[in-house]
Scaffold this motif. Structure first.
Motif, short mmCIF file in Angstrom:
data_model
loop_
_atom_site.label_atom_id
_atom_site.label_comp_id
_atom_site.label_asym_id
_atom_site.label_seq_id
_atom_site.Cartn_x
_atom_site.Cartn_y
_atom_site.Cartn_z
N PRO A 27 -1.92 -2.65 7.94
CA PRO A 27 -1.78 -1.23 7.60
C PRO A 27 -0.39 -0.69 7.89
O PRO A 27 0.21 -0.99 8.92
N ARG A 28 0.11 0.09 6.96
CA ARG A 28 1.39 0.80 7.13
C ARG A 28 1.10 2.29 7.30
O ARG A 28 0.25 2.87 6.60
N ALA A 79 -3.20 3.02 13.68
CA ALA A 79 -2.29 3.69 12.75
C ALA A 79 -2.75 5.13 12.48
O ALA A 79 -1.93 6.06 12.46
N HIS A 80 -4.06 5.31 12.28
CA HIS A 80 -4.59 6.67 12.09
C HIS A 80 -4.30 7.53 13.32
O HIS A 80 -3.90 8.70 13.19
N GLY A 102 0.77 -1.23 0.00
CA GLY A 102 0.00 0.00 0.00
C GLY A 102 0.81 1.28 0.00
O GLY A 102 0.24 2.37 0.09
N LEU A 125 -1.00 5.12 4.76
CA LEU A 125 -2.08 6.02 5.18
C LEU A 125 -1.71 7.48 4.96
O LEU A 125 -2.56 8.29 4.59
N HIS A 172 -1.52 -7.16 3.88
CA HIS A 172 -2.70 -6.32 4.11
C HIS A 172 -2.61 -5.52 5.41
O HIS A 172 -3.43 -4.62 5.62
N SER A 176 -3.41 -1.84 14.34
CA SER A 176 -4.68 -1.92 13.60
C SER A 176 -4.81 -0.65 12.76
O SER A 176 -4.06 0.32 12.94
N LEU A 177 -5.77 -0.66 11.86
CA LEU A 177 -5.99 0.52 11.02
C LEU A 177 -6.34 1.74 11.87
O LEU A 177 -5.82 2.84 11.65
#
Length: 468
Positions: free
Chosen positions: A300-301, A268-269, A169, A305, A298, A264-265
């Motif tokens: 998240p990095r 990360a945010h 990604g 983002l 898959h 987790s997504l």
């Protein structure tokens, strides 16, 4: 602890000689705490007064020091003694500091160790690398042998790397990629280019001790961000970013070393939001994805983002290919890549075009992908077995085993446990290694492949019982 063959004299003398031998040969390193008088006397089967007499002799020799109300600790040795130079090398060394841990990583051993940071050589594929090197140096490629490479990196490799980064990604053009001599080189370039001595830098705590040493040597102030099996403490991260306005946050978002945790997504945010408290454009988020080969793509990095606006993505291939092919890269905004390239030129002109082209061929032909798939199948079996052995020993991993390392909760002081296991011939990595302030704890990092021997877990269970 069995006394070594070279001891002589009274019991206290023999104990002192044996401790001295272990200190001089790396079994106990500077800063290591010796057992308390009561505990040590019990271990040795002697009276407390005999052990005190032995410790007094070690103090007189300048090998240990007594710290008020804390106990006895190994002192820093200024120069090797004549005895150390003449005696044979010790078969095992406990990595109590970052430099010793680094030496451990660079020492080949016949038997895998629970403390190792790499896969054993028998899991790797030298023939795969040999074929790629042979093709890279074959007819028509004389320039790779005879000329300096492109300072930014082999053009074919940067194209292949850009495609590989897209798989996780992270979208970067080849012009946004700089090749380096492994991920370590990339992190060093960043520390010396994008921060100045005296700047504050956020780091994971626990985290990778070599990174602590690298940043400290660059004159940067470390601001530890607590990291657990659930991720970084976001409140502490935001507070430190606001109060200290750091220039960098060096973190591992996927298969964190040593806990094995991945963001987790949502986490990360929140990490990206928290670092914004440092001010617009103030804090670079440096994402160390060294263990990407062991992780599902898959996950998240942070760089994906953020879109590489204020993030720098670092990765390397030594963990899956072996340490001999030292090629890594950093991807980021064009302006940052230009600055990093300029510093690389000053440092070493360029990296090896031969090894870079060899890696390009491995990426282009699919050899690296197939090799990595085979590794991960074997790793899954190793993790399953390691988890079962840990449970039988009365221990548990802090999170679901993933990647190469597990963060094992032993239930006792892991530094004391590491000292005891060293006497059984097992090198381990206690929790104190992974904190900037070297504080202790009950965890140790375990290499799933290096900890397959039931004998290790039997020794760990027995030593845990002694220390409980």
């Amino acid at each position: 602890m069995a006394l070594t063959a070279h001891t002589d004299g009274t019991l206290a003398q023999r104990l002192a000689q044996d401790w001295a031998w272990r200190i001089e040969h790396g079994l106990l390193l500077p800063g290591a705490r010796l057992p308390s008088v009561r505990e040590g006397a019990k271990q040795q089967g002697v009276s407390p007064s005999t052990l005190v007499a032995a410790y007094d002799r070690l103090q007189a020799q300048g090998l240990v020091e007594a710290r008020h109300k804390r106990g006895f600790f190994v002192r820093e040795q200024r120069a090797p003694s004549a005895r150390q130079a003449a005696a044979p090398a010790s078969p095992v060394a406990v990595p109590y500091d970052s430099l010793t841990l680094m030496r451990s990583l660079m020492t080949s051993e016949a038997t895998p160790s629970p403390a190792h940071g790499t896969l054993p050589v028998e899991w790797l594929d030298a023939a795969l690398i040999r074929r790629a090197l042979r093709e890279a140096t074959g007819p028509g490629h004389d320039a790779l042998l005879l000329r300096y490479g492109d300072p930014q990196g082999d053009a074919e490799l940067r194209e292949a790397l850009a495609l590989r980064l897209a798989d996780v990604g992270v979208h970067a053009s080849p012009a946004q990629v700089l090749t380096t001599v492994g991920a370590t080189h990339a992190l060093d370039l960043i520390a010396h280019t994008l921060a100045e001595p005296g700047d504050a830098v956020l780091v994971d705590d626990p985290g990778w001790p070599i990174e602590y040493a690298r940043l400290a040597q660059a004159g940067l102030r470390l601001l530890p961000v607590p990291r657990t099996a659930q991720g970084p403490d976001l409140a502490v991260l935001a507070r430190l970013a606001q109060q200290h306005r750091p220039r960098l946050y060096v973190t591992v978002s996927v298969l964190h070393n040593p806990t094995g945790q991945s963001l987790s997504l949502a986490q990360a945010h929140e990490v990206l939001r928290a670092t914004e408290a440092a001010g617009p454009g103030r804090c670079w988020v440096v994402e160390d994805d060294t263990y990407a080969g062991f992780a599902p793509p898959h996950l998240p990095r942070l760089s994906a983002l953020d879109g590489l606006r204020r993030t720098l993505y670092v990765t390397g291939y030594a963990k899956v290919l072996g340490a001999g092919l030292r090629v890594g890269c950093v991807a980021g905004p064009s302006e940052a890549i230009e600055r990093l390239t300029a510093r690389k030129m000053v440092q070493q002109l360029a990296s090896s075009p031969i090894t870079e082209r060899a890696l390009a061929l491995l990426l282009q032909r699919g050899g690296l992908r197939r090799h990595t798939e085979r590794l991960n199948e074997r790793l899954e079996s190793a993790r399953t077995r390691c988890r079962r052995l840990a449970e039988q020993a009365g221990c548990a991993f802090s999170g679901p085993p993933a990647g190469l390392f597990g963060w094992l909760d032993t239930g006792v002081d892991s530094e004391r446990l590491a000292q005891a296991l060293a006497l059984d011939g097992f090198r381990t990595a206690p929790e104190c290694l992974f904190h900037p302030d070297r504080r202790g704890g009950t965890h140790m990092r375990v290499n799933f492949v290096g900890a397959q021997a039931p004998a290790f877990w039997r020794a760990l269970a027995a030593r845990r019982q002694d220390l409980a």
